[in-house]
Write a protein that holds these residues in place. Sequence first.
Motif, PDB file in Angstrom:
ATOM      1  N   VAL A 114       0.810  -1.212   0.000  1.00 42.70           N
ATOM      2  CA  VAL A 114       0.000   0.000   0.000  1.00 42.70           C
ATOM      3  C   VAL A 114       0.848   1.269   0.000  1.00 42.70           C
ATOM      4  O   VAL A 114       0.354   2.330  -0.358  1.00 42.70           O
ATOM      5  CB  VAL A 114      -1.020  -0.004   1.162  1.00 42.70           C
ATOM      6  CG1 VAL A 114      -2.064  -1.069   0.948  1.00 42.70           C
ATOM      7  CG2 VAL A 114      -0.336  -0.188   2.486  1.00 42.70           C
ATOM      8  N   LEU A 117       0.652   2.643  -3.324  1.00 45.62           N
ATOM      9  CA  LEU A 117      -0.602   3.343  -3.587  1.00 45.62           C
ATOM     10  C   LEU A 117      -0.603   4.722  -2.926  1.00 45.62           C
ATOM     11  O   LEU A 117      -1.161   5.674  -3.463  1.00 45.62           O
ATOM     12  CB  LEU A 117      -1.784   2.494  -3.123  1.00 45.62           C
ATOM     13  CG  LEU A 117      -1.842   1.093  -3.754  1.00 45.62           C
ATOM     14  CD1 LEU A 117      -3.010   0.297  -3.194  1.00 45.62           C
ATOM     15  CD2 LEU A 117      -1.896   1.170  -5.265  1.00 45.62           C
ATOM     16  N   SER A 129      -0.810  -1.822 -10.230  1.00 40.43           N
ATOM     17  CA  SER A 129      -0.865  -2.723  -9.085  1.00 40.43           C
ATOM     18  C   SER A 129      -1.042  -4.151  -9.586  1.00 40.43           C
ATOM     19  O   SER A 129      -1.954  -4.436 -10.360  1.00 40.43           O
ATOM     20  CB  SER A 129      -2.043  -2.319  -8.191  1.00 40.43           C
ATOM     21  OG  SER A 129      -2.143  -3.170  -7.087  1.00 40.43           O
ATOM     22  N   SER A 136      -5.794 -12.128  -1.976  1.00 37.67           N
ATOM     23  CA  SER A 136      -6.128 -10.736  -2.262  1.00 37.67           C
ATOM     24  C   SER A 136      -7.380 -10.597  -3.121  1.00 37.67           C
ATOM     25  O   SER A 136      -7.957  -9.522  -3.204  1.00 37.67           O
ATOM     26  CB  SER A 136      -4.960 -10.045  -2.966  1.00 37.67           C
ATOM     27  OG  SER A 136      -3.838 -10.043  -2.134  1.00 37.67           O
ATOM     28  N   ASN A 174      -7.958  -4.237   7.387  1.00 36.27           N
ATOM     29  CA  ASN A 174      -7.965  -2.817   7.753  1.00 36.27           C
ATOM     30  C   ASN A 174      -7.314  -2.596   9.115  1.00 36.27           C
ATOM     31  O   ASN A 174      -6.566  -1.637   9.303  1.00 36.27           O
ATOM     32  CB  ASN A 174      -9.390  -2.261   7.738  1.00 36.27           C
ATOM     33  CG  ASN A 174      -9.929  -2.095   6.333  1.00 36.27           C
ATOM     34  OD1 ASN A 174      -9.167  -2.013   5.373  1.00 36.27           O
ATOM     35  ND2 ASN A 174     -11.241  -2.063   6.203  1.00 36.27           N
ATOM     36  N   LEU A 177      -3.564  -2.787   8.770  1.00 39.06           N
ATOM     37  CA  LEU A 177      -2.960  -1.673   8.032  1.00 39.06           C
ATOM     38  C   LEU A 177      -3.207  -0.313   8.688  1.00 39.06           C
ATOM     39  O   LEU A 177      -2.672   0.698   8.235  1.00 39.06           O
ATOM     40  CB  LEU A 177      -3.486  -1.664   6.598  1.00 39.06           C
ATOM     41  CG  LEU A 177      -3.102  -2.880   5.753  1.00 39.06           C
ATOM     42  CD1 LEU A 177      -3.820  -2.861   4.422  1.00 39.06           C
ATOM     43  CD2 LEU A 177      -1.602  -2.954   5.557  1.00 39.06           C
TER      44      LEU A 177
END
Length: 191
Positions: A114, A117, A129, A136, A174, A177
């Motif tokens: 990420v 990103l 990506s 995933s 989530n 991360l």
Amino acid sequence: MKPKFIFLTIGTSGDLFPFLGMAKEMKRRGHRALVLSTELYREVCEAEGVEFQGIQAKAESEEILRDSSLWKPVTGLRTYLTRGVVQTAERTFELLEAESKKGPCVLVCNGIMVSGLIAHEKLGMPTISVTLHPFSHISSIDPPAIMPGSKFFLRMIGPLGRRLMVGLVKMYMNASLRPLNSLRIRLGLKP
């Protein structure tokens, strides 16, 4: 000036080799190519004639690969995300920012990275990506089998149960991360 292609990945050699192959091909086509990954792979990249910059120390990567929680179905993803993806995010962003100041770049990143990103969002760096991990591809129609017997279990709980499972997986990712939000805030991005 042709853009420099930057290939960003972390993990095992199975994560590296697709990116190394793409880097070699872009070099063959006359582009500059750089691999950003763990120091475990410096020698193999340089032996293939591809520029390399490390985003994680070799000893740290080796320690993570020896961590038994990495290889367990329930804890593996969290270990990978927190000890690999999150811990390398700031260094990765700094390297990408420095490269973007040298000239045009195109980032090709492992979809789980990420930080790539974030660089796309903050720096406007064109980004591709690439998804290498079956996990995933989160789908409530055909969810990944993460444990022996899980395909049978997922068929038994039906579409609503599968949607619930997908929601739980997203919450899990989530939460893993979430520490990246401090980096995003420092960069002036929304968490």
